[in-house]
Write a protein that holds these residues in place. Structure first.
Motif, PDB file in Angstrom:
ATOM      1  N   GLY A   3       0.818  -1.193   0.000  1.00 12.52           N
ATOM      2  CA  GLY A   3       0.000   0.000   0.000  1.00 12.52           C
ATOM      3  C   GLY A   3       0.856   1.247   0.000  1.00 12.52           C
ATOM      4  O   GLY A   3       2.068   1.200  -0.188  1.00 12.52           O
ATOM      5  N   MET A  26       1.454   3.766  -4.048  1.00 12.27           N
ATOM      6  CA  MET A  26       1.289   2.373  -4.451  1.00 12.27           C
ATOM      7  C   MET A  26       1.942   2.163  -5.806  1.00 12.27           C
ATOM      8  O   MET A  26       2.008   3.077  -6.638  1.00 12.27           O
ATOM      9  CB  MET A  26      -0.192   2.018  -4.516  1.00 12.27           C
ATOM     10  N   TYR A 107      -6.102   6.106  -2.337  1.00 13.97           N
ATOM     11  CA  TYR A 107      -5.757   5.151  -1.299  1.00 13.97           C
ATOM     12  C   TYR A 107      -4.764   5.822  -0.356  1.00 13.97           C
ATOM     13  O   TYR A 107      -3.753   6.361  -0.792  1.00 13.97           O
ATOM     14  CB  TYR A 107      -5.158   3.893  -1.922  1.00 13.97           C
TER      15      TYR A 107
END
Lengths: 117, 113
Positions: A3, A26, A107
């Motif tokens: 991640g 990422m 993210y």
């Protein structure tokens, strides 16, 4: 697929020192965003970068704050001459490219908690 | 119960009940909405998203409803579990190329066993 990575996770600085926060997006993501979060509040947008380009820095304070996303290496958020009001959690997010622009999906990393003493 | 002032609004539910978390947004030009879950000391975790051309989207145990007329977004969690305890944020974005997310103020969900 790892991640979004941020380091350090915790950073303590005295007033007047410099703080450098790092973010590795990422794999395959070429768009990076920095957000700041005060306790009990939502995240506030600071800056949006692509490789070697600042696309939108409308949320960045005009002085002491800067950001970069070099061709190689992580994105860096730099705060010069820190003051107590800079104490906050700083989050980085990344998104994949989509048709030449960034996908909407972002993210988030685990954040860096900056404490200014 | 709810708390006001400087603290986040809090929703307390019993384990196994359904939870509904609400969010109002202000910009009618927003065309993308996301719900994030944030546990203490962690970054926001993506839950579910919805585009403005939809009014409902379902995931695993979660449903997002979008009412563009009144600019309202809700997150429904079915059979709430203790692991759902966290702060939930809605966020919005618009197709200007900017892609920055604008976050709401958050709701703390407490699940009582």
């Amino acid at each position: 697929n790892a991640g979004v990575m941020q380091n350090p996770r915790h950073l303590v600085r005295r007033r007047g020192q410099e703080a450098r926060l790092r973010c590795s997006p990422m794999k395959g993501h070429s768009h990076v965003y920095w957000y700041r979060q005060l306790p009990e509040e939502g995240l506030k947008f600071m800056v949006y970068l692509q490789k070697e380009n600042i696309i939108d820095e409308s949320g960045m304070p005009k002085e002491r704050f800067s950001a970069e996303f070099p061709k190689e290496g992580p994105s860096i958020l730099r705060i010069q001459q820190v003051v107590r009001g800079d104490s906050a959690a700083y989050f980085c997010a990344s998104s994949p490219p989509l048709a030449g622009a960034a996908s909407y999906e972002q993210y988030f990393g685990p954040g860096t908690r900056l404490t200014v003493t | 119960g709810e708390s006001v002032g400087l603290h986040l609004p809090t929703l307390s539910v019993q384990e196994g009940d359904n939870s509904i978390i609400n969010c109002a947004y202000s910009n009618s030009a927003s065309d993308y909405f996301i719900w994030y879950k944030q546990e203490s000391g962690k970054g926001p975790q993506f839950i579910i998203d919805i585009r403005s051309n939809m009014d409902k989207r379902q995931g695993q145990r979660v449903t997002v409803l979008l009412n563009k007329t009144v600019k309202h977004l809700s997150l429904q969690i079915a059979a709430t579990q203790p692991g759902d305890s966290a702060v939930y944020f809605c966020a919005e974005s618009r197709d200007t190329g900017r892609r920055a997310l604008t976050f709401g103020s958050g709701t703390r969900l407490q699940v009582q066993p």
